[in-house]
Write an enzyme that holds these catalytic residues in place. Structure first.
Site, PDB file in Angstrom:
ATOM      1  N   ASN A 106       0.799  -1.227   0.000  1.00 33.87           N
ATOM      2  CA  ASN A 106       0.000   0.000   0.000  1.00 33.87           C
ATOM      3  C   ASN A 106       0.828   1.272   0.000  1.00 33.87           C
ATOM      4  O   ASN A 106       0.375   2.304  -0.524  1.00 33.87           O
ATOM      5  CB  ASN A 106      -0.922   0.027   1.213  1.00 33.87           C
ATOM      6  CG  ASN A 106      -1.999  -1.034   1.154  1.00 33.87           C
ATOM      7  OD1 ASN A 106      -2.077  -1.811   0.213  1.00 33.87           O
ATOM      8  ND2 ASN A 106      -2.834  -1.092   2.184  1.00 33.87           N
ATOM      9  N   SER A 137      -7.572   6.328   0.275  1.00 31.22           N
ATOM     10  CA  SER A 137      -8.858   5.856   0.793  1.00 31.22           C
ATOM     11  C   SER A 137      -9.423   6.945   1.689  1.00 31.22           C
ATOM     12  O   SER A 137      -8.677   7.798   2.184  1.00 31.22           O
ATOM     13  CB  SER A 137      -8.655   4.571   1.613  1.00 31.22           C
ATOM     14  OG  SER A 137      -9.820   4.221   2.326  1.00 31.22           O
ATOM     15  N   TYR A 150      -4.012  -0.917   7.822  1.00 31.23           N
ATOM     16  CA  TYR A 150      -4.470  -0.408   6.528  1.00 31.23           C
ATOM     17  C   TYR A 150      -4.616   1.108   6.579  1.00 31.23           C
ATOM     18  O   TYR A 150      -4.175   1.826   5.673  1.00 31.23           O
ATOM     19  CB  TYR A 150      -5.805  -1.060   6.167  1.00 31.23           C
ATOM     20  CG  TYR A 150      -6.422  -0.566   4.883  1.00 31.23           C
ATOM     21  CD1 TYR A 150      -6.041  -1.097   3.665  1.00 31.23           C
ATOM     22  CD2 TYR A 150      -7.401   0.431   4.898  1.00 31.23           C
ATOM     23  CE1 TYR A 150      -6.608  -0.654   2.485  1.00 31.23           C
ATOM     24  CE2 TYR A 150      -7.978   0.881   3.721  1.00 31.23           C
ATOM     25  CZ  TYR A 150      -7.579   0.336   2.521  1.00 31.23           C
ATOM     26  OH  TYR A 150      -8.143   0.792   1.347  1.00 31.23           O
ATOM     27  N   LYS A 154      -2.649   4.071   4.352  1.00 30.32           N
ATOM     28  CA  LYS A 154      -3.347   5.031   3.502  1.00 30.32           C
ATOM     29  C   LYS A 154      -3.128   6.471   3.973  1.00 30.32           C
ATOM     30  O   LYS A 154      -3.090   7.395   3.150  1.00 30.32           O
ATOM     31  CB  LYS A 154      -4.840   4.686   3.438  1.00 30.32           C
ATOM     32  CG  LYS A 154      -5.120   3.368   2.721  1.00 30.32           C
ATOM     33  CD  LYS A 154      -4.584   3.360   1.287  1.00 30.32           C
ATOM     34  CE  LYS A 154      -4.983   2.111   0.538  1.00 30.32           C
ATOM     35  NZ  LYS A 154      -4.528   2.112  -0.873  1.00 30.32           N
TER      36      LYS A 154
END
Length: 257
Positions: A106, A137, A150, A154
């Protein structure tokens, strides 16, 4: 800069939101479209080519966690078309128990791809300017307790993109940098969410995400293609519940001179 006649490289072009955006971009009379993806989906590549036979579609097997794979893919691209005009960084996973893999895919892979591509875009090096769109995101703008890793990755994408979108960089390179932040979208990323959370006991607070409303990948992909076409340096855009909105970040701190 019109995208007609330009060379586009799209990382992770064949999955869900990215594939819908790829289909939209193929209607813009590009010179060439490079799909860099770990997925090998010849039928999807052929479908892209069928949208516009005048835009040559190239597929390259691509491992964003491997720096040599990144370098090799870009070297092959420039041997074919010389310039990169558009880079869309779309690779992403939600797998909080796999911390290193999540950050590598990511964030680190996105950074490495950007740095390897920039010399072929920078008007003061080997390029002619262009646009980079990094897919982050809404969870790169707001905290997400059940998916903390996550979320961290992001947030990193947003910070990296905002930094590279500084007007002085744009003046120097001619490369605009934008950030695209999808809201909750009906993609495989949402499958089996409870197995992807930070802790076992994250499942309770994650339940509202499991049951939340989503938008279709088609509308989100359409929004992504619009953001690519806008080439808005420093722009941050949210695609949520069928609406595309430009975001003005809050400023909490500035240096004192």
């Amino acid at each position: 800069m019109s995208l007609a006649g330009k060379n586009v490289v799209f990382v992770a072009a064949l999955g869900s939101i990215a594939y819908e955006a790829s289909k939209e971009l193929m209607t813009l009379d590009l010179a060439s479209f490079f799909a860099f993806d770990i997925l090998d989906k010849p039928e999807a590549v052929k479908a892209l080519q069928d949208i516009n036979p005048n835009t040559k579609v190239h597929y390259t097997k691509f491992d964003i966690t491997n720096k040599e794979s990144i370098k090799s893919a870009l070297a092959d691209l420039v041997s074919k078309v010389q310039y990169i005009d558009v880079l869309v960084n779309g690779a992403g996973i939600l797998a909080d128990p796999a911390v290193e893999l999540t950050i590598n895919v990511n964030l680190i892979g996105l950074i490495n791809t950007t740095f390897e591509a920039l010399p072929y875009m920078d008007k003061n090096q080997k390029g002619r300017g262009g646009v980079i769109v990094n897919i982050a995101s809404v969870l790169g703008l707001e905290p997400c307790p059940p998916a903390a890793v996550y979320c961290a990755s992001k947030f990193g994408v947003v910070g990296f993109s905002r930094s590279l979108g500084h007007p002085d960089y744009y003046e120097h390179t001619g490369v605009a940098v934008s950030t695209f932040c999808p809201g909750l979208t009906d993609t495989p990323l949402k499958n089996n969410l409870s197995t992807k959370y930070t802790f076992d006991y994250s499942k309770a607070i994650g339940a509202k995400f499991d049951n939340s409303k989503t938008q279709t990948p088609e509308i989100c992909g359409e929004h992504l293609a619009q953001v690519v076409d806008l080439q808005d340096n420093g722009g941050i855009y949210i695609s949520n519940q069928g609406t595309l909105t430009k975001v003005k970040p809050s400023v909490y701190w500035e240096p004192t001179y």
